[in-house]
Design a protein around this motif. Structure first.
Motif, short mmCIF file in Angstrom:
data_model
loop_
_atom_site.label_atom_id
_atom_site.label_comp_id
_atom_site.label_asym_id
_atom_site.label_seq_id
_atom_site.Cartn_x
_atom_site.Cartn_y
_atom_site.Cartn_z
N SER A 4 0.67 -10.59 0.03
CA SER A 4 0.32 -9.62 -0.68
C SER A 4 -1.30 -9.55 -0.53
O SER A 4 -1.82 -8.33 -0.12
N PRO A 96 3.93 -2.08 -7.69
CA PRO A 96 4.27 -0.74 -6.93
C PRO A 96 4.38 0.20 -8.30
O PRO A 96 4.89 -0.07 -9.37
N TRP A 349 8.37 -9.39 -9.35
CA TRP A 349 7.96 -8.86 -7.97
C TRP A 349 7.52 -9.87 -7.17
O TRP A 349 7.69 -9.89 -5.77
#
Length: 355
Positions: A4, A96, A349
């Motif tokens: 990420s 998100p 997540w």
């Protein structure tokens, strides 16, 4: 998480290059760049802190002077705490965004177990939310009220409009338990009652498609207090969505058209929520939060009036200023809840991304 971070760097560099090369710029890309720039700065801070931590650990292992070793160990400990805090901030930033966060909400409060005492608390809780909304300059529109015999609310439904209303109140859905001595209790015994709160993001016909043939609309005369107008015209409206059997009744307004419009607002919101719950169930049974289960059937909070104590059972949070909270002073509570849920969502997540 490393993937990420790598993706963040790549997207930031690519977008920066695009913005430098073009004369006319897309406003959306401006906003994305501003967000990524903040995250990129945080990432650089994370990487610098990580290097400092490695250096301190290495020094603590290799240094022969006991005093310098002790100082290195202290620095390593401080850097570990700092790194953890920065990582938490990054994880939240990487989440998100919730597309509903800036939406208005439909707030529904219903008395549960406890009879009239529950309806009295339902009204008090609604008034606390109303006071908070006023402090935030939000607008409240009453949609439907069903009163109890002692001045409480069996059910109250309202529309709250304003900036980040859903983002702020979305964690209020669930069962709220109140413990106190009712005014009618002659022995001074503490009773336990419950109130159910549902917070739904406002929806519209773009998000939820309803065929006209799937609706049954019934009109009838309003009931209850309301002066001469009540029971003189067919102004109350009951809207039923036939495929799901969801039914909404509204009599708050004197106009049949206005009652129908408000009933449809509630119906759209409930159908959108039902769609979301079905999607969540399809994605993962472990995380399903059906209307009849999950957060909404859970006891999320207890209001203990004799001890002036509020306890949120999800975040394991306790506040001993209940009388102040009930005046609409929810700021510290909502801030703590938002942080708790953001961290929980970020961890889930991250695990999903790494799996």
């Amino acid at each position: 998480m490393q993937d990420s971070f790598k993706n963040l760097k790549t997207r930031f560099q690519n977008l920066k290059k695009q913005l430098e090369e073009k004369d006319s710029l897309d406003p959306e890309k401006y906003r994305e760049f501003a967000r990524l720039n903040q995250m990129h700065d945080l990432l650089k801070k994370y990487e610098a802190c990580d290097e400092e931590l490695k250096t301190a650990r290495e020094m603590a292992k290799t240094e022969k002077d006991p005093e310098l070793t002790s100082l290195a160990e202290e620095e390593a400990e401080e850097k570990e705490k700092e790194l953890k805090k920065i990582k938490e901030e990054l994880m939240v930033q990487l989440l998100p965004p919730d597309s509903n966060d800036n939406k208005n909400i439909i707030l529904e409060i219903r008395a549960g177990a406890g009879g009239e005492e529950a309806s009295l608390f339902a009204r008090e809780l609604f008034e606390a939310y109303r006071q908070y909304a006023l402090k935030r300059n939000w607008k409240i529109e009453m949609i439907s009220v069903s009163s109890g015999s002692t001045g409480g609310y069996k059910e109250v439904i309202s529309l709250i409009r304003g900036r980040e209303v859903y983002r702020t109140l979305k964690y209020e859905s669930g069962v709220h338990r109140v413990q106190r001595v009712p005014k009618t209790e002659s022995q001074g015994r503490v009773h336990t009652s419950t109130v159910t709160v549902v917070v739904l993001p406002e929806a519209d016909s773009v998000e939820v498609k309803i065929r006209p043939e799937d609706l049954r609309i019934d009109v009838c005369r309003s009931s209850g207090a309301g002066g001469q107008h009540v029971n003189t015209t067919d102004s109350a409206v009951r809207v039923t969505h036939l495929p799901t059997k969801l039914m909404v009744y509204c009599q708050q307004e004197k106009s049949q058209h206005a009652n129908k419009e408000k009933a449809l607002k509630i119906l759209y919101a409930r159908l959108l929520d039902l769609q979301k719950e079905e999607t969540k169930t399809a994605e993962s049974e472990k995380r399903q939060e059906q209307m009849g289960g999950g957060d909404r059937s859970m006891r999320i909070r207890t209001y203990n009036f004799p001890q002036s104590r509020l306890t949120d059972h999800r975040a394991h949070l306790t506040q001993k200023n209940l009388s102040v909270v009930m005046t609409g002073d929810f700021d510290s509570l909502f801030s703590a809840l938002t942080h708790y849920h953001q961290m929980k969502a970020a961890e889930e997540w991250s695990e999903k991304k790494d799996s």
